[in-house]
Scaffold this active site. Sequence first.
Site, short mmCIF file in Angstrom:
data_model
loop_
_atom_site.label_atom_id
_atom_site.label_comp_id
_atom_site.label_asym_id
_atom_site.label_seq_id
_atom_site.Cartn_x
_atom_site.Cartn_y
_atom_site.Cartn_z
N THR A 1 0.82 -1.22 0.00
CA THR A 1 0.00 0.00 0.00
C THR A 1 0.85 1.27 0.00
OG1 THR A 1 -0.06 -0.16 2.41
CG2 THR A 1 -1.94 -1.08 1.22
N GLY A 2 2.17 1.12 -0.05
CA GLY A 2 3.06 2.29 0.02
C GLY A 2 3.50 2.76 -1.36
N SER B 1 -3.96 -1.68 7.29
CA SER B 1 -4.56 -1.88 5.96
C SER B 1 -5.15 -3.27 5.80
CB SER B 1 -3.51 -1.71 4.86
OG SER B 1 -2.79 -0.55 5.04
N ARG C 1 21.77 -4.28 3.29
CA ARG C 1 22.63 -3.79 2.19
C ARG C 1 24.11 -4.09 2.45
NH1 ARG C 1 19.39 1.86 1.63
NH2 ARG C 1 17.62 1.05 0.44
N CYS D 1 18.11 4.75 -3.01
CA CYS D 1 17.57 5.34 -4.25
C CYS D 1 18.51 6.35 -4.92
CB CYS D 1 16.23 5.99 -3.96
SG CYS D 1 16.20 6.92 -2.43
N GLN E 1 17.03 15.49 -3.19
CA GLN E 1 16.09 14.36 -3.13
C GLN E 1 14.64 14.81 -2.93
OE1 GLN E 1 19.60 11.74 -1.04
NE2 GLN E 1 17.53 11.01 -0.73
N GLY F 1 10.81 10.29 -1.63
CA GLY F 1 11.78 9.44 -0.94
C GLY F 1 11.33 9.15 0.48
N ARG G 1 17.19 17.34 0.97
CA ARG G 1 15.79 17.17 0.56
C ARG G 1 15.32 18.47 -0.10
NH1 ARG G 1 13.54 12.40 0.49
NH2 ARG G 1 13.84 12.00 2.71
N HIS H 1 14.66 12.01 -7.85
CA HIS H 1 15.86 12.55 -7.21
C HIS H 1 16.85 13.05 -8.27
CE1 HIS H 1 14.37 10.96 -3.58
NE2 HIS H 1 15.24 10.00 -3.31
N1 LIG Z 1 10.33 6.01 -1.52
C1 LIG Z 1 11.48 5.75 -2.12
O1 LIG Z 1 11.95 6.46 -3.05
C2 LIG Z 1 12.30 4.57 -1.68
C3 LIG Z 1 13.41 4.22 -2.43
C4 LIG Z 1 14.20 3.15 -2.02
C5 LIG Z 1 13.85 2.46 -0.89
N2 LIG Z 1 12.78 2.83 -0.17
C6 LIG Z 1 12.46 2.06 1.04
O2 LIG Z 1 11.27 1.32 0.84
C7 LIG Z 1 10.54 1.25 2.05
C8 LIG Z 1 9.10 1.75 1.81
O3 LIG Z 1 9.15 3.05 1.32
P1 LIG Z 1 7.86 3.78 0.75
O4 LIG Z 1 8.37 5.04 0.17
O5 LIG Z 1 7.03 2.87 -0.09
O6 LIG Z 1 7.06 4.10 2.11
P2 LIG Z 1 5.48 4.36 2.35
O7 LIG Z 1 4.84 5.00 1.18
O8 LIG Z 1 5.43 5.07 3.65
O9 LIG Z 1 4.87 2.89 2.51
C9 LIG Z 1 5.19 2.07 3.61
C10 LIG Z 1 4.56 0.72 3.42
O10 LIG Z 1 5.00 -0.11 4.50
C11 LIG Z 1 3.87 -0.68 5.14
N3 LIG Z 1 4.10 -0.88 6.55
C12 LIG Z 1 4.39 0.05 7.50
N4 LIG Z 1 4.49 -0.52 8.71
C13 LIG Z 1 4.25 -1.85 8.54
C14 LIG Z 1 4.18 -2.96 9.41
N5 LIG Z 1 4.36 -2.84 10.72
N6 LIG Z 1 3.91 -4.18 8.87
C15 LIG Z 1 3.70 -4.30 7.55
N7 LIG Z 1 3.73 -3.28 6.67
C16 LIG Z 1 4.01 -2.07 7.16
C17 LIG Z 1 2.77 0.33 4.92
O11 LIG Z 1 1.51 -0.30 5.12
P3 LIG Z 1 0.22 0.47 5.72
O12 LIG Z 1 -0.39 1.18 4.55
O13 LIG Z 1 -0.60 -0.61 6.26
O14 LIG Z 1 0.73 1.41 6.76
C18 LIG Z 1 3.04 0.72 3.47
O15 LIG Z 1 2.55 -0.26 2.60
C19 LIG Z 1 11.33 2.07 3.07
O16 LIG Z 1 12.16 1.21 3.80
C20 LIG Z 1 12.17 2.97 2.22
O17 LIG Z 1 13.37 3.36 2.85
C21 LIG Z 1 11.97 3.85 -0.55
#
Ligand SMILES: NC(=O)c1ccc[n+]([C@@H]2O[C@H](COP(=O)([O-])OP(=O)(O)OC[C@H]3O[C@@H](n4cnc5c(N)ncnc54)[C@H](OP(=O)(O)O)[C@@H]3O)[C@@H](O)[C@H]2O)c1
Length: 343
Positions: free
Chosen positions: A14-15, A43, A102, A133, A160, A164, A241, A248
């Site tokens: 969902t993220g 969710s 990593r 990223c 960034q 992110g 940021r 980015h």
């Molecule tokens: N955004 C980027 O550009 C990027 C790039 C590289 C790596 N990342 C990494 O990818 C990860 C996610 O990033 P995002 O940007 O997608 O974040 P996000 O939009 O905040 O989404 C977070 C996701 O994690 C789920 N989640 C949170 N707590 C949880 C739990 N206790 N159990 C199971 N699921 C849980 C959330 O579910 P709910 O909806 O249920 O809360 C949601 O699906 C992070 O570690 C981030 O560092 C992100």
Amino acid sequence: MSWADLNVAIVGATGAVGETLLSLIEERNLQMRRLDLIASERSAGRTRSFRGQQYRVHDLAHFDFSDVDIAFFSAGTSISQQWARKAAQQGALVIDNTNAFRMDADSPLAVPQVNGDLLGTRPRSGIIANPNCSTIPIVRLIAPLDRHFHVRKLIVSTYQAASGAGLTGMEDLRIDARQTLSGAQEAPHAGRFKVPLAFNVIPSIDSMLDTGFTLEEQKVVQESRKILRRPDLQVSATAVRVPVLNCHSAAVYFECEAPLDRQRMLALLRDAPEVTVYDGQGNTPFPTPRFMGNANHVHVGRIRTVPDMPESGWFWVVSDNLRIGAALNAMQVAEQVVAKGVC
Ligand SMILES: NC(=O)c1ccc[n+]([C@@H]2O[C@H](COP(=O)([O-])OP(=O)(O)OC[C@H]3O[C@@H](n4cnc5c(N)ncnc54)[C@H](OP(=O)(O)O)[C@@H]3O)[C@@H](O)[C@H]2O)c1
């Protein structure tokens, strides 16, 4: 093994990264045996329509991975630390987007265009890590330059985007921008940023370390050395940021053993897979995050040598952090392991 034989799970579905993975599955028309969408208890139980079907979102805390072939994890570092090894022990090949594994010696840190040779066997940990990223697009450009000119030093300044910091980060920027433009009297909205981001830049991403650098900056240093297999590479970074919704950017200074030749640099970067090179000419002389073209490409411009320093050069790189920096890299890792019969 083909995708049609595989059960795939997306943790964090969902993220921002999870949603991008779903878009990629749709765009690539991947047909898998089963697809499980997993998130937190917040969710769990909700349904998500995808390709004309309704999918129920599962709660990670109660999910059993024994039947899963590939599990994409993008739910945060602490969640991966808690659950990814369990998923791997239950048999899934985990492709992890967080910072959790990593630097783990038993988990390859994979960028298929750079070190795809690491993807021929199941790693000892059962986990393949995706780099940060900002690191991914930079190493994709530095790798061909390094092979030809032998890069000895990299100085990186990142710009960034709000995405992110996930879906909440994008929403925080929108709220703050709207409030500021409307002249609202209430205090500016910072949300998950350290200070309000709209009409601002913030020279601090992730936690501050004792070194005076942030964790985000340390990731660029450690990860680029590991991916490029260059433990001797001198690297330093400042991560900033900026009030951009998605994509980015980074200004990258590099110093080599051999004198640089701009035409050769352009040719090397044009030959790099899925890279769009801007040579300073025409209507689009350089890439910008808001108007970047093909989101599945790394975009590089302002490629130049330093007049008084013949071994030194610069480039400006822009890429979609949700795709190149996360979901697309993870998907390309998955495509290689499937093609090589690793799972
Ligand atoms: N955004 C980027 O550009 C990027 C790039 C590289 C790596 N990342 C990494 O990818 C990860 C996610 O990033 P995002 O940007 O997608 O974040 P996000 O939009 O905040 O989404 C977070 C996701 O994690 C789920 N989640 C949170 N707590 C949880 C739990 N206790 N159990 C199971 N699921 C849980 C959330 O579910 P709910 O909806 O249920 O809360 C949601 O699906 C992070 O570690 C981030 O560092 C992100």
